[in-house]
Design a protein around this motif. Structure first.
Motif, PDB file in Angstrom:
ATOM      1  N   TYR A  45       4.312   0.024   1.477  1.00  0.00           N
ATOM      2  CA  TYR A  45       4.412  -0.685   2.747  1.00  0.00           C
ATOM      3  C   TYR A  45       3.764  -2.046   2.575  1.00  0.00           C
ATOM      4  O   TYR A  45       2.697  -2.157   1.960  1.00  0.00           O
ATOM      5  N   THR A  46       4.358  -3.088   3.120  1.00  0.00           N
ATOM      6  CA  THR A  46       3.749  -4.414   3.052  1.00  0.00           C
ATOM      7  C   THR A  46       4.274  -5.282   4.183  1.00  0.00           C
ATOM      8  O   THR A  46       5.318  -4.985   4.772  1.00  0.00           O
ATOM      9  N   THR A  47       3.550  -6.360   4.504  1.00  0.00           N
ATOM     10  CA  THR A  47       3.988  -7.254   5.572  1.00  0.00           C
ATOM     11  C   THR A  47       3.613  -8.684   5.253  1.00  0.00           C
ATOM     12  O   THR A  47       2.675  -8.932   4.493  1.00  0.00           O
ATOM     13  N   ASN A  61       0.639  -8.463  11.642  1.00  0.00           N
ATOM     14  CA  ASN A  61       0.779  -9.890  11.342  1.00  0.00           C
ATOM     15  C   ASN A  61       0.007 -10.681  12.371  1.00  0.00           C
ATOM     16  O   ASN A  61       0.129 -10.424  13.569  1.00  0.00           O
ATOM     17  N   CYS A  63      -1.647  -2.325   6.379  1.00  0.00           N
ATOM     18  CA  CYS A  63      -1.504  -3.606   5.683  1.00  0.00           C
ATOM     19  C   CYS A  63      -1.391  -4.711   6.711  1.00  0.00           C
ATOM     20  O   CYS A  63      -1.091  -4.465   7.878  1.00  0.00           O
ATOM     21  N   TYR A  69      10.820   4.072  12.698  1.00  0.00           N
ATOM     22  CA  TYR A  69      10.335   2.725  12.400  1.00  0.00           C
ATOM     23  C   TYR A  69      10.567   1.857  13.625  1.00  0.00           C
ATOM     24  O   TYR A  69      11.620   1.928  14.257  1.00  0.00           O
ATOM     25  N   VAL A  89       0.840  -1.202   0.000  1.00  0.00           N
ATOM     26  CA  VAL A  89       0.000   0.000   0.000  1.00  0.00           C
ATOM     27  C   VAL A  89       0.876   1.254   0.000  1.00  0.00           C
ATOM     28  O   VAL A  89       1.924   1.287   0.640  1.00  0.00           O
ATOM     29  N   THR A 121       8.175  -6.861   7.757  1.00  0.00           N
ATOM     30  CA  THR A 121       7.422  -5.749   7.189  1.00  0.00           C
ATOM     31  C   THR A 121       8.403  -4.923   6.375  1.00  0.00           C
ATOM     32  O   THR A 121       9.517  -4.666   6.831  1.00  0.00           O
ATOM     33  N   GLY A 122       7.993  -4.550   5.178  1.00  0.00           N
ATOM     34  CA  GLY A 122       8.925  -3.892   4.273  1.00  0.00           C
ATOM     35  C   GLY A 122       8.451  -2.535   3.811  1.00  0.00           C
ATOM     36  O   GLY A 122       7.256  -2.293   3.647  1.00  0.00           O
TER      37      GLY A 122
END
Lengths: 338, 338
Positions: free
Chosen positions: A56-58, B98, B130, B56, A43, A149-150
């Motif tokens: 952003y993603t996980t 998660n 996410c 972060y 997203v 998470t990236g």
């Protein structure tokens, strides 16, 4: 009312219908907001860098066994999340790492897995910026679970998404499908099978970077849980178009096909961890095919199907000239595959 | 060579010495890079917004039972990560989520926990952007584990860090310690104890926002795993200064003290999930005390100690006029507390 209405079952985690319904019913309803697109790989965030917008993603990782031919849970935890950024057109930059360790885990095994994670991160150009570890009492942990998470950067001009897909677009796959699912399954002793097959787990960045800026590229996704068929169903649902796939065109390695026939699996539902499915206008699809085939990761890339008008179903034209529907996945023979 | 040299034990997850050594030996060594500061609550990223620099952080949650007086694993998963951003001086903005669900989990329980997570997120001003779910086979999951990764924005001018602490600085605590640890323990049926005590789990944002811009504020942290004593050891190790705490000044609720005396726990090692420890120059400490006491979250805030010259040890001046060392935590009587 079935059991699966009241209690979580393994089928709620397989990428198919039950998982989609659980996510829509519980997570999207309780956490719903404009940013939470439960169908997106990554997203966008409301921040820019010189190179593009932040995305952003996980992803969580529970694969069993922790080490398997072609990879381990550590490298998978890098590739899984960086690949989600890659298919969104982004360059991965930072990862966070959550580690859930079951009491009793061999520290040398942990060290190998984390060393592998570190190598995969360096090779993928991402930095592990922060992390957290928790230890679970013996019997409550299944060895080791990871979550990553990236954050990546997507060029401003890039526009990819299911909503951009049109009738007549072609569907490409970057390589043979299902090797990850079968390799992990064979590595489980209870199956009593052994083979030389290695997982396809790898970074897809070379594949996505080579083509992400092509005009006419509509959409990319990595077919992980639920496999190729599940991505096709997402496209059919998201576009309200039909999908026609050619069985003869879909690359499947012989050992994958052999194990599937022996055990009654369908390769179209098996997880890949290093493949890209792309949808593109016909002429762009040809350009992508040429680019991918010139890469070591894409030597067996193929155009495997077409987006059609008509009802949103996924039809497979079989090698012997027939047709069958690929239904949305319901049950899953292979838990803890990713 | 002890067992804990070869296999992960519960003590590797308690915030104390074994955990620090495992993180240094395995994670920092294999993943080491300039960004990965294994002692920081939140790390800066190389991107700015108009309001500040992006930071972060990530945290995992395994608390048992999943619901306890004063909170549940869902709200904890928001507060835990947003509090790490808050004590770094940042405003939390986005979370990833998660979810690891054990097969058989009651879906209504899952819905309550995720609804609670959603409420906590809205109250804390963060958006869940996410997520990912995995289902673990029965017997391999302990019910439910969560991980949240957060992105926040820290004002550019803000400079906080252990390295800014000086001799003579004062140590503050925003409220009574140890209620989270004791409340969770009492909620476990095997202890056969019941009480009215509620966890202190809450957002610390009102506390950190009220004082984060005060000149003379050096450092803030939330004393979670390993409790107040563990934060004091981090400061002693990071500054090579001594720490003197006054037992009479440290706020502890009577029921927490009573359970500790009954079961032989030391409240200084028990987890809090809604407290802030701050270190500040003496005059700034007085200003922080006034600010905090005016807030509902800080009514019992106190100045509890001083940073001293001399060997980096943590000394507690007891109420009866003696002294004792608070050693670094080694064993942990309470796993799955956060």
């Amino acid at each position: 009312m079935t059991q699966l209405d009241k209690h979580v079952g393994l089928a709620h985690g397989n990428g198919g219908r039950f998982m989609r319904e659980l996510i829509e019913d519980v997570f999207a309803r309780e956490l719903g907001n404009p940013q939470l697109d439960t169908r997106a790989d990554a997203v966008p965030l409301p921040w820019d860098s010189d190179e593009g917008v932040l995305v952003y993603t996980t992803d969580g990782f529970t694969v069993q066994p922790l080490e398997f031919p072609g990879g381990d849970i550590g490298s998978l935890a890098v590739h899984g999340t960086t690949n989600d950024l890659a298919v969104a057109g982004a360059t991965p930059r930072y990862l966070s790492l959550n580690v859930f360790i079951e009491e009793g885990l061999d520290i040398e095994l942990l060290r190998r897995v984390i060393a592998s994670l570190g190598r995969a991160a360096r090779e993928s150009g991402v930095v592990v910026a922060c992390g957290d570890t928790k230890v679970l009492p013996r019997g409550q942990g299944g060895g080791l679970y990871l979550a990553t998470t990236g954050i990546g950067v997507r060029p401003h001009e890039l526009e990819l998404g299911i909503e951009r897909i049109r009738y007549g677009d072609r569907i490409l796959c970057s390589g043979p499908i299902g090797a990850h699912g079968i390799a992990v399954m064979l590595a489980r002793e209870q199956f009593g099978l052994r083979g030389d097959l290695a997982s396809d787990a790898a970074s897809v960045l070379p594949l996505t970077h080579a083509v992400r800026s092509f005009a006419g590229l509509r959409f990319m996704r990595d077919p992980t849980r639920g496999g190729l068929a599940t991505v096709m169903h997402e496209i059919a649902r998201g576009t309200e178009c039909g999908i026609r796939l050619s069985e003869a065109a879909i690359p499947v390695q012989d050992p994958v096909r052999a194990v599937c026939e022996m055990l009654g699996y369908d390769p179209y539902y098996l997880a890949c961890e290093g493949r890209v499915v792309a949808v593109a206008a016909p002429d762009t699809a040809e350009r992508i095919l040429v680019e991918w085939r010139a890469l070591p990761e894409g030597g067996q890339a193929a155009i495997i199907g077409t987006v059609t008008a008509g009802v949103p179903r996924v039809v497979l034209e079989t090698s012997i000239g027939g047709e069958r529907f690929l239904e949305e996945l319901e049950d899953d023979p292979l838990p803890r595959i990713c």
